[in-house]
Design an enzyme around this catalytic site. Sequence first.
Site, PDB file in Angstrom:
ATOM      1  N   SER A   1      57.055  53.680  26.901  1.00  0.00           N
ATOM      2  CA  SER A   1      57.830  54.078  25.715  1.00  0.00           C
ATOM      3  C   SER A   1      57.402  55.400  25.085  1.00  0.00           C
ATOM      4  O   SER A   1      58.101  55.909  24.200  1.00  0.00           O
ATOM      5  CB  SER A   1      57.750  52.991  24.646  1.00  0.00           C
TER       6      SER A   1
ATOM      7  N   LYS B   1      59.976  57.973  25.125  1.00  0.00           N
ATOM      8  CA  LYS B   1      61.086  57.960  24.153  1.00  0.00           C
ATOM      9  C   LYS B   1      61.008  59.162  23.207  1.00  0.00           C
ATOM     10  O   LYS B   1      62.026  59.615  22.686  1.00  0.00           O
ATOM     11  CB  LYS B   1      61.077  56.650  23.348  1.00  0.00           C
TER      12      LYS B   1
ATOM     13  N   TYR C   1      67.048  55.229  32.022  1.00  0.00           N
ATOM     14  CA  TYR C   1      66.043  54.716  31.081  1.00  0.00           C
ATOM     15  C   TYR C   1      64.770  54.241  31.818  1.00  0.00           C
ATOM     16  O   TYR C   1      63.648  54.594  31.439  1.00  0.00           O
ATOM     17  CB  TYR C   1      66.657  53.574  30.256  1.00  0.00           C
TER      18      TYR C   1
ATOM     19  N   TYR D   1      56.541  50.049  16.280  1.00  0.00           N
ATOM     20  CA  TYR D   1      57.422  48.895  16.064  1.00  0.00           C
ATOM     21  C   TYR D   1      57.001  48.107  14.819  1.00  0.00           C
ATOM     22  O   TYR D   1      56.859  48.685  13.753  1.00  0.00           O
ATOM     23  CB  TYR D   1      57.466  48.003  17.322  1.00  0.00           C
TER      24      TYR D   1
ATOM     25  N   VAL E   1      53.923  50.267  26.711  1.00  0.00           N
ATOM     26  CA  VAL E   1      53.353  49.029  27.258  1.00  0.00           C
ATOM     27  C   VAL E   1      52.506  49.264  28.512  1.00  0.00           C
ATOM     28  O   VAL E   1      51.875  48.342  29.014  1.00  0.00           O
ATOM     29  CB  VAL E   1      54.414  47.931  27.541  1.00  0.00           C
TER      30      VAL E   1
HETATM   31  N1  GLN Z   1      60.051  50.128  29.748  1.00  0.00           N
HETATM   32  C1  GLN Z   1      59.601  49.275  28.712  1.00  0.00           C
HETATM   33  C2  GLN Z   1      60.696  48.337  28.248  1.00  0.00           C
HETATM   34  O1  GLN Z   1      61.808  48.730  28.133  1.00  0.00           O
HETATM   35  C3  GLN Z   1      59.079  50.115  27.582  1.00  0.00           C
HETATM   36  C4  GLN Z   1      58.589  49.308  26.407  1.00  0.00           C
HETATM   37  C5  GLN Z   1      57.375  49.901  25.719  1.00  0.00           C
HETATM   38  O2  GLN Z   1      56.635  50.686  26.281  1.00  0.00           O
HETATM   39  N2  GLN Z   1      57.137  49.430  24.524  1.00  0.00           N
HETATM   40  O3  GLN Z   1      60.492  47.193  28.004  1.00  0.00           O
END
Ligand code: GLN
Length: 304
Positions: free
Chosen positions: A64, A67, A188, A240, A258
């Site tokens: 993420s 992003k 994505y 988050y 993650v």
């Molecule tokens: N690719 C992961 C997902 O969509 C990214 C989530 C993350 O890093 N928090 O679940």
Amino acid sequence: MIDCQNILDKTYQKVRAMENMGAVASYIPELAKVDPAQFGVCLITKTGEKFMAGDSDIKFSIQSIAKVLSLSLVLSKLGDKLWQRMDFEASGSAFNSLVQLETENGIPRNPLINSGAIVICDVLISELANPKEEFLKFLSSITGYEVNFDPTIAASEKEEGYRNFALTNYLKSFGNIDNDVEIVLDFYFSLCSIKLSCAELSNLFLYLANDGVHPKSKKQVISKSNTRRINAIMSTCGFYDEAGEFAYRVGLPGKSGVGGGILAIHPGKYAIAIYSPRLNPKGNSYRGMKFLERFTSKTESSIF
Ligand code: GLN
């Protein structure tokens, strides 16, 4: 003048000696294969000083954290028009939550949760002739070296990506996805699969510590005002439902993934990346959070 390397080393040793709690993400099978003991840090200042500890050259999946890169690209293309498709409010819920979308008519709370990042992928697919190539080119133009997707990680996430498929279909049912769901998610998952080391990650993100200009390549990646906005969004949405905790304990704009990475920015001063794959229950690196809390306390570098 503080002895940054000394504080970094001492903090690293202290956190390394603590029990390494949490669990490696396993809902993406490929991520479950990493060595949970890996732990690295790299801090780079906007004037080019570099401080490292541990596994700072081991590449990991940034997930993420990507992003923030897609947000940077889309804001430079679309500007404020982006906010017709999503908001920039803290969500207070998990990164992959579906619940708010129902009451908020398919408008994601912010660009740093999955639903927002998926809408950004949709926008980029509509805006760019070759979205994957152009995204990688955008990154290489900042770093000066090639950055690539990891097809094995992307395929592994796609195989088990039921929740992201649900999110994207749900967004489409509200009319907030223009392109084909498979194509949007392929993009994505590719963005999430990018692998970088702490040294590479902190270098890449230096533009957010320097008013949008990468200090080495001198590239104006985004405008000064978009830099301020992205740092603001990271402060309120980067972790988050743990964003408040991060602001309180660490005090820097940042973003987690993650894969076990955390990237944080001290505007006007430095970018720092930490990698340790065991995650706390909110999906943020356990050691990464502990390290940054201690580091910003010792260096008194919370922005608040
Ligand atoms: N690719 C992961 C997902 O969509 C990214 C989530 C993350 O890093 N928090 O679940």
